[in-house]
Design an enzyme around this catalytic site. Structure first.
Site, PDB file in Angstrom:
ATOM      1  N   HIS A  46     -14.398 113.000 -97.220  1.00  0.00           N
ATOM      2  CA  HIS A  46     -15.084 114.094 -96.528  1.00  0.00           C
ATOM      3  C   HIS A  46     -16.445 113.627 -95.999  1.00  0.00           C
ATOM      4  CE1 HIS A  46     -16.145 118.224 -95.551  1.00  0.00           C
ATOM      5  NE2 HIS A  46     -17.312 118.033 -96.162  1.00  0.00           N
ATOM      6  N   GLU A  68      -7.947 113.851 -95.730  1.00  0.00           N
ATOM      7  CA  GLU A  68      -8.450 115.015 -96.458  1.00  0.00           C
ATOM      8  C   GLU A  68      -7.352 116.057 -96.684  1.00  0.00           C
ATOM      9  OE1 GLU A  68     -12.846 116.598 -96.000  1.00  0.00           O
ATOM     10  OE2 GLU A  68     -11.943 116.191 -94.059  1.00  0.00           O
ATOM     11  N   ASN A 410      -2.738  81.810-106.078  1.00  0.00           N
ATOM     12  CA  ASN A 410      -2.075  80.752-106.830  1.00  0.00           C
ATOM     13  C   ASN A 410      -1.699  81.239-108.226  1.00  0.00           C
ATOM     14  OD1 ASN A 410      -1.532  77.660-106.978  1.00  0.00           O
ATOM     15  ND2 ASN A 410      -2.693  78.105-108.830  1.00  0.00           N
TER      16      ASN A 410
END
Length: 675
Positions: A46, A68, A410
């Site tokens: 918001h 929202e 990795n």
């Protein structure tokens, strides 16, 4: 309203809100019934919407508005969070980050958000499952074009290859319509490309191509050892290949590929999707709920750089004053200079602390990356972050991100076992990767530790012998630590199978090069069946360092104290010569002895005229060597200065400093002297 003056504030606050949304989404994924977290995400979205609308960034505002709407249904318990909705919200977050990055780079922040907005609206209306099915069908038939998009890991590999002057190409290969064994033809193309370079990304993935889950066309990014015409001829010599389109990749096109985040509807999530619970996400939620004290101000980083440069000049003058006071020997002058030295030392600490930033800014992006990577690999991974509040110089923080990306990928790909293997070995099905940071003296240590299968010593040795990295007579004499260091050799890979994530022979050598360029070191420990730990040691700052000043004839050099083991005086009769190389005894071992006057061709000084010589013993990881110098000047704090763009790649010289008398002293890079 004139909004340009507020742009910097908008960018900083937008990045904070986006990070808060990311952290809280990760936490909500593990606690989907916690409405408090949903409220936190809603508030951030918001606020971001209001800021974007005020600044005129309509695409940002419209996308956050639709987020929202979804979050409002969830917080009012009218919608239950599920994997499909999480994926859509994460994709929305990706688009928001892309648009903010565009604004940072001077763009307008505009993007085609219509598809992702449509996906969010379909969640609100309840029709999103139909759209997911349609998207899955489009992907199945090859309608989705994601061939040029690069993730962060792929981008960093290609970027460093371009900087190194290597040829990078994007290839689109089409197999003839009458080809019966299209997967076999694709394999022949991949084999030919691997013989002439390194493949960084393929689309579709290698696994899908092997299972013939593609149409007649596939594409790859590759680092090539041959030019474009030769590469084209190699591919067209393979039977049943209709065409190949090769596009050279430069810095600009690489940036475009990284930012090519095409919107898509949410994808389905498999039952084996990874569960990611991070300590970092929990910290993010609690931090979002805590009241802000308002005792901080935002300072443009350029002002801090200017302050550092001014203080650097002050430090040079301080050293000069100390020299003059020592020569004149007036009590009142000496006392004044000593007081100035104490004050400037305290000031130096304050200035350096101003440049220090928490490594949290780098760690923040990893939970999401590990989550997505675990999903791709069908593994369950728990990333636990500790010490994110540890501070480093901003310069180091800016550069350390890419090496840590490589090491984490990795750990998840090579380190963590597949779920079935973990269960068979009596381990929890969810693997754990620890990412730790902690200070120690003038250094910061970063550790990446997994509880996976560990490193197979014999497999590493076999690969090293096959690639000619070591000779057969060396293999049996090597310790485990020495064997594990072979993983950092250029082009070294132990992957049984090439994939889009690893096995291309790129990664760990890039990690080592980057870390050593920052004045750091990387080491690895492993226990078969129990896991592997990579440890990175970094200097706290790269701006002002402590160094030993030495003299060679009329020239002066600085050697960083962090690389010095000890200093000593060596008599000439103790110097041995082995196969033409000078050696000396040091702590029950034999180490090489290097002459700086010979290395740097100093005509005004020669060790041959002296019966004894001063030496500086330096260390790089487990390797030790000694440097012969003419005279020790003493320890001093020095300011690092770049040699400029015209003096690059100077052997064993990492920069320069200005001494108190105005003379320039070159700074020696001990890492380059030990091989």
């Amino acid at each position: 309203m004139e909004v340009n003056q507020y742009l910097s504030m908008f960018i900083d606050e937008s990045k904070e809100h986006l990070q808060a949304i990311n952290d809280n989404l990760l936490q909500l994924e593990n606690q989907p019934d916690d409405i408090g977290i949903v409220h936190d995400i809603f508030r951030s979205a918001h606020t971001l919407k209001g800021m974007s609308a005020t600044m005129g960034f309509e695409d940002l505002a419209s996308l956050t508005h639709e987020m929202e709407n979804v979050l409002d249904l969830v917080r009012n318990r009218k919608l239950q969070m599920e994997p499909l909705i999480f994926d859509c919200l994460f994709k929305s977050l990706d688009h928001l980050e892309m648009m903010v990055q565009d604004i940072i780079e001077g763009g307008t922040g505009k993007a085609d958000v219509a598809p992702i907005v449509s996906a969010l609206k379909s969640i609100v209306s309840g029709d999103y499952r139909k759209e997911v099915a349609a998207t899955a069908e489009a992907v199945k038939t090859g309608a989705s074009d994601d061939s040029r998009r690069l993730d962060e890991f792929q981008y960093s590999v290609l970027s460093q290859s371009i900087e190194a002057g290597n040829k990078v190409f994007f290839l689109e290969v089409k197999i003839r319509d009458d080809s019966v064994l299209k997967a076999a033809r694709a394999y022949m193309v991949f084999d030919a490309l691997e013989q002439n370079g390194e493949i960084v990304k393929s689309n579709p993935s290698v696994q899908d191509i092997e299972q013939e889950k593609f149409d007649k066309v596939f594409s790859v990014y590759m680092i090539s050892r041959v030019d474009q015409p030769t590469l084209e001829q190699i591919i067209m010599n393979i039977s049943e290949i209709e065409s190949v389109n090769i596009t050279p990749i430069d810095r600009q096109s690489l940036e475009e590929a990284k930012n090519d985040q095409r919107p898509a509807a949410p994808e389905s999530q498999t039952e084996a999707a990874a569960e990611l619970r991070t300590a970092k996400a929990q910290q993010g939620s609690s931090r979002q709920n805590a009241p802000v004290a308002g005792r901080t101000i935002r300072v443009d980083i350029e002002r801090l750089d200017t302050l550092m440069n001014l203080f650097s000049e002050l430090l040079i003058d301080r050293v000069r004053l100390e020299q003059l006071a020592g020569e004149i020997r007036r009590v009142d002058l000496t006392e004044t200079v000593e007081h100035m030295a104490r004050v400037s030392s305290e000031m130096q600490n304050v200035v350096l602390k101003l440049r220090m930033v928490p490594i949290e800014s780098v760690f923040n992006r990893f939970p999401r990356m590990v989550r997505d990577l675990a999903k791709t690999l069908d593994k369950k991974v728990d990333l636990v972050i500790t010490g994110a509040e540890t501070e480093l110089d901003r310069t180091v923080v800016d550069e350390i991100g890419d090496p840590l990306v490589h090491l984490l990928r990795n750990a998840v790909d090579h380190g963590i076992d597949p779920v079935a293997d973990r269960i068979a070995a009596g381990k929890p099905e969810t693997g754990t990767v620890h990412l730790r940071a902690f200070p120690s003296g003038n250094h910061v240590f970063i550790e990446i530790e997994d509880d996976g299968k560990g490193i197979n010593r014999e497999k590493v040795l076999a690969t090293a012998l096959k690639n000619g990295v070591i000779h057969a007579d060396q293999a049996d004499k090597m310790t485990d630590t020495e064997v594990y260091q072979l993983l950092f050799a250029s082009g070294f890979s132990t992957a049984d199978k090439i994939s889009d994530i690893s096995g291309r022979g790129v990664g760990l050598d890039v990690v080592k090069t980057k870390i050593e360029s920052l004045g750091g070191q990387v080491s690895v420990e492993s226990r078969p069946g129990l896991g592997t730990k990579f440890s990175v040691r970094l200097p706290l700052t790269l701006s002002i360092i402590s160094a030993m000043l030495v003299k060679l004839g009329s020239e002066k050099y600085a050697i960083p104290l962090s690389s010095i083991v000890e200093t000593a005086i060596l008599r000439k009769e103790r110097i041995r010569t082995v196969h033409g190389i000078r050696m000396m005894d040091f702590r029950n071992t034999i180490i090489p002895l290097l002459s700086l006057s010979e290395l740097f061709e100093c005509p005004s000084y020669s060790e041959a005229d002296e019966e004894e010589t001063e030496i500086v013993v330096i260390r790089k990881g487990e390797k030790i060597a000694a440097l012969m110098v003419e005279e020790f000047i003493g320890q001093q704090e020095i300011v690092l200065k770049s040699l400029g763009k015209y003096l690059t790649n100077i052997f064993a010289i990492s920069g320069a400093t200005i001494l108190g008398d105005g003379q320039v002293a070159l700074i020696i890079d001990p890492n380059a002297l030990i091989k």
